[in-house]
Design a protein around this motif. Structure first.
Motif, short mmCIF file in Angstrom:
data_model
loop_
_atom_site.label_atom_id
_atom_site.label_comp_id
_atom_site.label_asym_id
_atom_site.label_seq_id
_atom_site.Cartn_x
_atom_site.Cartn_y
_atom_site.Cartn_z
N GLU A 1 -28.66 14.30 49.02
CA GLU A 1 -27.88 15.53 48.86
C GLU A 1 -28.65 16.55 48.04
OE1 GLU A 1 -23.18 14.88 48.71
OE2 GLU A 1 -24.22 13.87 47.07
N ALA A 2 -28.48 17.82 48.38
CA ALA A 2 -29.00 18.88 47.53
C ALA A 2 -28.24 18.86 46.20
CB ALA A 2 -28.84 20.23 48.21
N GLN A 3 -28.96 19.17 45.12
CA GLN A 3 -28.37 19.16 43.79
C GLN A 3 -28.29 20.58 43.23
OE1 GLN A 3 -27.26 16.18 42.20
NE2 GLN A 3 -27.58 15.50 44.34
N ALA B 1 -38.88 14.60 50.10
CA ALA B 1 -37.49 14.79 49.70
C ALA B 1 -36.77 15.76 50.62
CB ALA B 1 -37.43 15.28 48.25
N PHE B 2 -37.46 16.80 51.06
CA PHE B 2 -36.81 17.78 51.93
C PHE B 2 -36.52 17.18 53.31
CE2 PHE B 2 -36.55 21.62 54.59
CZ PHE B 2 -35.57 22.29 53.90
N LEU B 3 -37.42 16.39 53.85
CA LEU B 3 -37.16 15.74 55.13
C LEU B 3 -35.98 14.77 55.01
CD1 LEU B 3 -40.78 15.07 56.42
CD2 LEU B 3 -39.14 16.75 57.29
N ALA B 4 -35.87 14.11 53.87
CA ALA B 4 -34.72 13.24 53.65
C ALA B 4 -33.42 14.04 53.62
CB ALA B 4 -34.90 12.46 52.34
N ARG C 1 -31.86 22.12 43.89
CA ARG C 1 -32.86 21.12 43.51
C ARG C 1 -32.72 19.87 44.38
NH1 ARG C 1 -35.46 21.69 38.43
NH2 ARG C 1 -34.79 23.56 37.30
N LEU C 2 -33.77 19.08 44.40
CA LEU C 2 -33.75 17.75 44.99
C LEU C 2 -34.30 16.78 43.96
CD1 LEU C 2 -35.12 18.50 48.59
CD2 LEU C 2 -32.75 17.96 47.97
N ASP C 3 -33.89 15.52 44.07
CA ASP C 3 -34.35 14.50 43.14
C ASP C 3 -35.57 13.78 43.68
OD1 ASP C 3 -32.43 14.87 41.13
OD2 ASP C 3 -30.98 13.61 42.17
N ALA D 1 -32.37 13.89 38.29
CA ALA D 1 -33.05 14.89 37.46
C ALA D 1 -32.13 15.39 36.36
CB ALA D 1 -33.51 16.05 38.33
N VAL D 2 -32.71 15.65 35.20
CA VAL D 2 -31.99 16.20 34.06
C VAL D 2 -32.43 17.64 33.86
CG1 VAL D 2 -31.57 16.03 31.59
CG2 VAL D 2 -31.80 13.94 32.97
N ILE D 3 -31.45 18.55 33.80
CA ILE D 3 -31.74 19.97 33.59
C ILE D 3 -31.78 20.22 32.10
CG2 ILE D 3 -31.09 22.32 34.15
CD1 ILE D 3 -31.72 20.56 36.58
#
Length: 246
Positions: free
Chosen positions: A123-125, A113-116, A43-45, A2-4
């Motif tokens: 990884e959390a971003q 994504a959260f279960l992953a 965030r998550l990707d 993801a790009v912020i």
């Protein structure tokens, strides 16, 4: 990845939540309008880079007893079919145009994504910096880190949803999967004693993180826990018609 984007949002996320939070059964504010401030998050990707995923932590300083809330949000470039009940609102993004913001517990991409994350497969971003892990977000799970039931559920996509029954009550949100696990999201955050956050009794996985409490005091605690089988939801108010398929 993801790009912020450093750009304007109209309305802002906090403005959207100011009107949406009081409609939730787990909102513990007073009769007046919430006075929200950003207190943290991550965030998550989305592997397909189509959906923005953010876990926003906000504090309501206007409540009789200030409370801190965990609000997972998904951001999409078009409406998600059949999820009108989960729409938080729309925003105009300075770069991406109109964005539809959803309560992420109802969005299959965010749930996957959260279960992953619980399993340790992603990884959390950082909430504000692109391509930067957030080391304040920790997770653990039993065994070798692989939860077969959760892994099956995390195969969801917008076209192949996880079909969790989503229930809001007075303390949080439960997602019950037909694969035999229940994800319990703590909407009202409570600080834990110093040190690593242990697995709650009976849980097989958990995610914890840090935030700034009232007065900008650093705090850390449990964000969510994963349980095997059916776990009774805590007593409290339940949103009418809140059982839906993710």
């Amino acid at each position: 990845m993801a790009v912020i984007h450093r750009t304007a949002l109209e309305p802002s996320k906090l403005e959207l939540l100011t009107s949406w939070l009081p409609t939730r059964p787990w909102f513990h504010g007073g009769a007046g309008e919430p006075e929200l401030a950003k207190a943290g998050g991550f965030r998550l990707d989305d592997p397909r880079s189509a959906v923005g995923i953010e876990f926003l932590v906000v504090t309501d300083a206007g409540a009789p007893h200030p409370a801190t809330y965990l609000v997972p949000l998904s951001y999409r470039g078009a409406p998600l079919d059949g999820m009108e009940h989960a729409l938080v609102g729309t925003m105009e993004h300075g770069v991406l145009g109109r964005r539809w913001a959803y309560d992420g517990c109802h969005d299959p991409v965010l749930v996957a994504a959260f279960l992953a994350l619980v399993e340790g497969r992603v990884e959390a971003q950082d909430q504000n910096i692109s391509d930067t892990p957030d080391r304040d977000v920790t997770r653990s799970c039993t065994g070798d880190g692989s939860i077969p039931a959760a892994s099956a559920a995390s195969g969801a996509s917008a076209s192949s949803p996880a079909h969790a029954a989503v229930t809001d009550d007075g303390e949080g949100t439960a997602l019950a999967f037909p694969h035999g696990v229940v994800l319990r999201l703590h909407r009202i955050l409570r600080a834990s004693p110093d040190g690593p956050t242990p697995l709650p009794q009976g849980a097989i996985g958990q995610v914890s993180g840090a935030w700034r409490g009232p007065g900008s005091i650093p705090a850390r605690g449990l964000f969510a826990a994963l349980y095997p089988g059916t776990r009774p939801a805590p007593s409290g108010r339940t949103a009418p018609g809140s059982d839906t398929g993710v």
